[in-house]
Design a protein around this motif. Sequence first.
Motif, PDB file in Angstrom:
ATOM      1  N   PRO A  93      18.323 -12.872  17.513  1.00 52.99           N
ATOM      2  CA  PRO A  93      18.310 -13.081  16.224  1.00 52.99           C
ATOM      3  C   PRO A  93      17.149 -14.104  15.753  1.00 52.99           C
ATOM      4  N   LYS A  94      17.406 -15.233  16.585  1.00 52.77           N
ATOM      5  CA  LYS A  94      16.582 -16.535  16.087  1.00 52.77           C
ATOM      6  C   LYS A  94      15.030 -16.074  15.966  1.00 52.77           C
ATOM      7  N   THR A  95      14.965 -15.573  17.400  1.00 53.23           N
ATOM      8  CA  THR A  95      13.398 -15.064  17.594  1.00 53.23           C
ATOM      9  C   THR A  95      12.835 -14.304  16.581  1.00 53.23           C
ATOM     10  N   ASN A 145      11.698 -17.844  22.465  1.00 53.87           N
ATOM     11  CA  ASN A 145      10.611 -18.611  21.821  1.00 53.87           C
ATOM     12  C   ASN A 145      10.567 -18.383  20.164  1.00 53.87           C
ATOM     13  N   TRP A 146      10.492 -19.419  19.732  1.00 52.85           N
ATOM     14  CA  TRP A 146      10.684 -19.532  18.134  1.00 52.85           C
ATOM     15  C   TRP A 146       9.134 -19.824  17.576  1.00 52.85           C
ATOM     16  N   LEU A 147       8.454 -19.157  17.264  1.00 42.99           N
ATOM     17  CA  LEU A 147       7.225 -19.503  16.844  1.00 42.99           C
ATOM     18  C   LEU A 147       6.936 -20.262  15.590  1.00 42.99           C
ATOM     19  N   GLU A 148       5.964 -20.956  15.460  1.00 40.90           N
ATOM     20  CA  GLU A 148       5.937 -22.008  14.107  1.00 40.90           C
ATOM     21  C   GLU A 148       4.995 -20.847  13.173  1.00 40.90           C
ATOM     22  N   ARG A 149       5.327 -21.338  11.661  1.00 37.67           N
ATOM     23  CA  ARG A 149       4.926 -20.513  10.696  1.00 37.67           C
ATOM     24  C   ARG A 149       3.546 -20.181  10.822  1.00 37.67           C
ATOM     25  N   ASP A 150       2.534 -21.440  11.483  1.00 41.62           N
ATOM     26  CA  ASP A 150       1.235 -21.089  11.282  1.00 41.62           C
ATOM     27  C   ASP A 150       0.546 -20.209  12.629  1.00 41.62           C
ATOM     28  N   TYR A 151       1.588 -19.650  13.241  1.00 40.91           N
ATOM     29  CA  TYR A 151       0.988 -19.045  14.527  1.00 40.91           C
ATOM     30  C   TYR A 151       0.117 -18.176  14.640  1.00 40.91           C
ATOM     31  N   ILE A 152      -0.001 -17.371  13.657  1.00 37.39           N
ATOM     32  CA  ILE A 152      -1.015 -16.403  13.606  1.00 37.39           C
ATOM     33  C   ILE A 152      -2.296 -16.865  12.744  1.00 37.39           C
ATOM     34  N   ILE A 153      -1.977 -17.629  11.855  1.00 36.43           N
ATOM     35  CA  ILE A 153      -3.204 -18.338  10.995  1.00 36.43           C
ATOM     36  C   ILE A 153      -3.992 -18.968  11.931  1.00 36.43           C
ATOM     37  N   ASN A 154      -3.496 -20.031  12.820  1.00 32.27           N
ATOM     38  CA  ASN A 154      -4.097 -20.701  13.965  1.00 32.27           C
ATOM     39  C   ASN A 154      -4.805 -19.993  14.789  1.00 32.27           C
ATOM     40  N   PHE A 155      -4.262 -18.901  15.421  1.00 34.80           N
ATOM     41  CA  PHE A 155      -4.838 -18.037  16.304  1.00 34.80           C
ATOM     42  C   PHE A 155      -6.240 -17.599  15.807  1.00 34.80           C
ATOM     43  N   LEU A 156      -5.969 -16.919  14.509  1.00 36.73           N
ATOM     44  CA  LEU A 156      -7.370 -16.443  13.819  1.00 36.73           C
ATOM     45  C   LEU A 156      -8.372 -17.395  13.719  1.00 36.73           C
ATOM     46  N   LYS A 157      -7.991 -18.594  13.426  1.00 34.69           N
ATOM     47  CA  LYS A 157      -8.982 -19.876  13.181  1.00 34.69           C
ATOM     48  C   LYS A 157      -9.365 -20.143  14.762  1.00 34.69           C
ATOM     49  N   ASN A 158      -8.668 -20.214  15.876  1.00 35.60           N
ATOM     50  CA  ASN A 158      -9.209 -20.271  17.189  1.00 35.60           C
ATOM     51  C   ASN A 158      -9.951 -19.260  17.507  1.00 35.60           C
ATOM     52  N   LEU A 159      -9.543 -17.893  17.515  1.00 38.95           N
ATOM     53  CA  LEU A 159     -10.601 -16.680  17.749  1.00 38.95           C
ATOM     54  C   LEU A 159     -11.893 -16.823  16.964  1.00 38.95           C
ATOM     55  N   LEU A 195      -1.242 -24.007  18.419  1.00 33.82           N
ATOM     56  CA  LEU A 195      -0.260 -22.964  18.818  1.00 33.82           C
ATOM     57  C   LEU A 195       0.916 -23.597  19.216  1.00 33.82           C
ATOM     58  N   LYS A 196       1.992 -23.716  18.289  1.00 35.43           N
ATOM     59  CA  LYS A 196       2.920 -24.463  18.630  1.00 35.43           C
ATOM     60  C   LYS A 196       4.308 -23.623  18.647  1.00 35.43           C
ATOM     61  N   LEU A 197       5.101 -23.820  19.582  1.00 39.39           N
ATOM     62  CA  LEU A 197       6.611 -23.074  19.269  1.00 39.39           C
ATOM     63  C   LEU A 197       7.589 -23.809  19.779  1.00 39.39           C
ATOM     64  N   GLN A 198       8.887 -23.562  19.576  1.00 34.78           N
ATOM     65  CA  GLN A 198       9.927 -24.317  19.748  1.00 34.78           C
ATOM     66  C   GLN A 198      10.870 -23.041  21.012  1.00 34.78           C
ATOM     67  N   HIS A 199      10.985 -23.762  22.056  1.00 33.92           N
ATOM     68  CA  HIS A 199      11.745 -22.963  23.353  1.00 33.92           C
ATOM     69  C   HIS A 199      13.048 -23.152  23.295  1.00 33.92           C
ATOM     70  N   TYR A 200      13.969 -22.310  23.149  1.00 34.21           N
ATOM     71  CA  TYR A 200      15.376 -22.582  23.253  1.00 34.21           C
ATOM     72  C   TYR A 200      15.874 -22.378  24.696  1.00 34.21           C
ATOM     73  N   ILE A 201      16.503 -23.470  25.020  1.00 34.14           N
ATOM     74  CA  ILE A 201      16.884 -23.817  26.593  1.00 34.14           C
ATOM     75  C   ILE A 201      18.317 -23.713  26.605  1.00 34.14           C
ATOM     76  N   THR A 202      18.842 -22.630  27.031  1.00 29.34           N
ATOM     77  CA  THR A 202      20.393 -22.279  27.307  1.00 29.34           C
ATOM     78  C   THR A 202      21.009 -23.549  28.209  1.00 29.34           C
ATOM     79  N   ALA A 203      22.380 -23.678  28.148  1.00 25.74           N
ATOM     80  CA  ALA A 203      22.923 -24.871  28.954  1.00 25.74           C
ATOM     81  C   ALA A 203      22.907 -24.522  30.579  1.00 25.74           C
TER      82      ALA A 203
END
Length: 306
Positions: A18-20, A97-111, A224-232
Motif C-alpha cells: 500500500p505505501k509503495t 521502496n518509497w520513490l520521491e515525487r521527482d523520481y521520473i522527472i529527474n530520470f528524464l533529465k539524467n537520460l 534519484l532518491k527514495l526511502q527504504h522501509y526497513i522492518t524490525a
Amino acid sequence: MPDISIIICCYNSAERLPKTIEHISKIENIESQIEIIIVDNCSTDATSKVAELELNRYSKNIDYHIVHESRPGLYNARKRGCQVANYDWLLFCDDDNWLERDYIINFLKNLNEYPHLEIFGCGISNPVFEKQPQKWFYKYQYLCAIFNIEERKKNVMISNSMEVESFVCGAGMYVRKEFINAYFSDYRFKLVDRIGEALSSGGDTDLVWFALSNNLHVGQFSNLKLQHYITANRITKKYIIRLYMGISFSFALLDYKYKSTTKKPRVFEFFYHYVNNLLHFNFLISRLIYAEFIGRYKAYRYIQTI
C-alpha cells in the motif's frame, strides 16, 4: 519522451505494497506514458488482491497489470515482468521502496544528459525504520541497501568497465529493456537472487557486471532518491549475519563468472581471524567472519559442479 514500465516484484508483500503504490501514485510526470506491473512471485498471502485494491485506489489514470510467476526467485520475477512490459525503459521498484515525487522527472533529465547509459541507479536510499535500530546496526546498514553517494562527495558516479567501481543496486534501478533482454539471453548461469525468505543475493550486481563486462555504461545519481522501509526483523544481528553469508556466497560466484577467480577459502586464515576477534570480544565480527567463510565455501563447492 521515453515511456516507462514500473515493475514491482513481490513475495508476500500485502503489508508493504500500500505505501509503495501510494508513493508511486504521487510521482510527478510530464509527458511519459507509465504502466505498473506487479509480479506475484509465489506469494502465500493476499499480495495480488491488495495490489489490485491499491492500484484501483491510487492509479486510475495509469495502466497496470498483475501477473504471476510460478518459478521462485527475483531473477525469474524480473524476467516475467520484462516479458509483460510494453515500454522501452523499466523501473525496478522493490515492494519496500518509497520513490520521491521527482523520481521520473529527474530520470528524464539524467537520460537527456547521459543518453548512452544502460542503467540509471538510485544515489540516495534513506531508511525509514519500523523500529529504531541499535547503534551497532549503522555500521552495517549498507548491507540493507541504505546509502548516500553525496557522502562520497559525488552527485553522479559513472562506470563503464570492471575496473571502475560501481555501487548501483536494484532498488529504484532504471534499465533499458533492450539491454536487459540481452542479459536474459546470455548463456552463462544467472544468480536467481532471493527466493522467498532465503537471503541469497547478487542478482543486481550480476546485471550491473554484465553491463560493465561488455564496456557498457551504468550510473548512479544523487537526484534519484527514495526511502527504504526497513522492518524490525532486518535490524537484528541474526538477519545481518544471514544476509552477509548470502552476499559472500553470491559474490564468490560473480568473481568466478566475470573474473574467472576461484579461490578455496583458507581454513587457517579464517580460524586465525575468527579466534582473534573472539579473544578481543568482537563477537559480531567473529560471527560475520564465520558467515563469510561458510558462504564462500558453499560457493566454491557449487562452482565445482558447474
